[in-house]
Enzyme design. Structure first.
Site, mmCIF file in Angstrom:
data_model
loop_
_atom_site.group_PDB
_atom_site.id
_atom_site.type_symbol
_atom_site.label_atom_id
_atom_site.label_comp_id
_atom_site.label_asym_id
_atom_site.label_seq_id
_atom_site.Cartn_x
_atom_site.Cartn_y
_atom_site.Cartn_z
ATOM 1 N N PRO A 1 -38.275 -10.777 42.245
ATOM 2 C CG PRO A 1 -38.706 -12.649 43.576
ATOM 3 C CD PRO A 1 -39.175 -11.247 43.311
ATOM 4 C CB CYS A 2 -34.723 -13.789 38.418
ATOM 5 S SG CYS A 2 -34.581 -14.787 36.927
#
Length: 449
Positions: free
Chosen positions: A94-95
């Protein structure tokens, strides 16, 4: 070079399916070209680990060098030295906020925020030194955070540069290369500067790498661009300095070598995509249960051509607001802020019914629920309106039919809850893209010693 693979944040096995050209569940019984030596999949805060148990049901367990199954614990707790050696590290992560700070008393080490998965990837890279790395992330990674655009990706590039890697990246919309979903994701390909592949690019310019000679250029062709449009910058060897000060507008394509970063906006060589209509079940070869159809009173609350509602003077009844017409339509409603200030909330309409002649929209983890982003379609046989089936969501991501139907839990086959099947597909990647990348990876590995 032996095709050995480690899959981090594995989900239900998208990278593994793509690299091994798994198109049906029966294909898992064949010998895989890319041997997965270890994988990791753990959903924080969840007692039931459905994605992991689906992966194990399809592929079996993977033990670490101590003969222990550590695939379903927090990756941060895994002793990276126990992970088997591998030549390709892959993962979709994920970012997050990748910012770092110096250790206490100014010690050499850096400390990233707890729970940020990039640091576990970095630990694996530094411990196992894989020659090649292929990662996937959301497209906004290149622009985050909003107050220091490009910092997070700059941190990733700095870490990889410090570990001796060249890096290519490309934002790829699967539909633009002929596939069935308009899904934009950032893909990162890194390779050690000692590999034959890196040596083959040693005398190439950034233009050559991005336009024709690099991994992404050969996997996903782009239109010609002017070399003068390439912008460059340099990332510091000091990751904390990058965290504190780096800012840069990354474009959708780029290359880093020895800390020098080159980026340019590119345009794909477009290919007609697979459409939603082509992947829908048809009730002939693949039956659609009646539970997926939407009753007319849940579809509309008024005339079918009404696409806006205005509740600034009078609210609609609750039953009206629980229809797809209201949910996907434009609307205005009075709301009250925490400080007591009243304001008008508004949003525009979106297409209520997804048409057959275009690819699917980006699928989210909320797919299948009563949500504005959920696809609703006209059935190909009955012409009635319905949500997508779990099989159709698997097709949108390029997985085999019923890939997520069953899990292996405590030695027994258990059906995955349908809500979780939608969630797993919303979290997955487009397997077709990995299949396309594998063709170049195969050639690259053939040329390595």
């Amino acid at each position: 070079m032996e095709r050995t693979l480690c899959e981090l944040f594995a989900g239900v096995g998208g990278f593994r399916c793509g690299l091994n050209n798994i198109n049906t569940i029966e294909d898992t019984r064949k010998k895989e070209k890319w041997k997965t030596v270890w994988f990791s999949q753990w959903e924080p805060g969840k007692k039931a680990q459905w994605a992991h148990d689906c992966y194990v049901n399809r592929f079996g367990k993977s033990l670490d060098l101590n003969g222990v199954d550590t695939t379903n614990i927090d990756i941060a707790r895994v002793d990276k030295a126990t992970i088997p050696d591998h030549n390709l590290l892959v993962g979709g992560f994920p970012c997050q906020d990748y910012s770092v700070a110096r250790g206490l008393n100014g010690e050499k080490g850096i400390h990233g925020k707890k729970g940020v998965l990039w640091w576990s990837i970095k630990d694996v890279i530094e411990t196992k030194n894989p020659p090649f790395i292929l990662l996937e992330n959301v497209d906004r990674l290149l622009k985050s955070p909003s107050k220091q655009r490009g910092r997070d990706f700059g941190i990733i590039l700095a870490c990889l540069n410090n570990s001796g890697y060249y890096v290519e990246w490309r934002v790829i919309n699967a539909a633009e290369y002929g596939y069935q979903q308009r899904r934009r994701r950032t893909y990162i390909f890194a390779y050690r500067d000692t590999t034959n592949f890196a040596n083959g690019l040693e005398d190439k310019s950034a233009y050559d790498v991005i336009q024709k000679d690099g991994f992404f250029a050969k996997s996903f062709p782009i239109d010609m661009f002017e070399e003068k449009k390439i912008r460059d910058t340099e990332v510091s060897l000091d990751v904390v300095d990058v965290s504190d000060n780096f800012k840069f507008d990354f474009e959708n394509s780029g290359f880093m070598k020895d800390g020098m970063v080159y980026t340019v906006k590119t345009t794909p060589v477009y290919k007609d995509p697979i459409t939603l209509g082509e992947i829908l079940q048809d009730n002939v070869t693949s039956f659609v249960d009646k539970k997926y159809y939407i009753d007319n009173n849940r579809l509309y609350y008024t005339y079918e051509d009404i696409r806006h509602s205005d509740e600034t003077k009078e609210e609609l009844p609750k039953e009206s607001r629980q229809t797809w017409q209201y949910l996907k339509g434009g609307k205005k409603r009075l709301r009250t802020a925490a400080n007591g200030h009243q304001y008008v909330f508004s949003e525009g309409p979106i297409a209520m019914i997804d048409e057959w002649d275009v690819p699917a929209r980006t699928m989210l983890t909320s797919e299948g629920s009563f949500n504005r982003s959920t696809h609703i379609v006209r059935d190909k046989i009955t012409n009635r309106i319905r949500i997508l089936t779990p099989i159709e969501t698997e097709r949108i991501q390029g997985f085999p039919d019923d890939w997520t139907k069953e899990c292996l839990v405590d030695g027994e086959i258990v059906l995955m809850p349908e809500r979780t099947r939608y969630f797993c597909m919303g979290n997955a990647l487009v397997v077709n893209l990995i299949r396309q990348m594998e063709k170049q990876l195969d050639k690259i590995f053939d040329d390595e010693e």
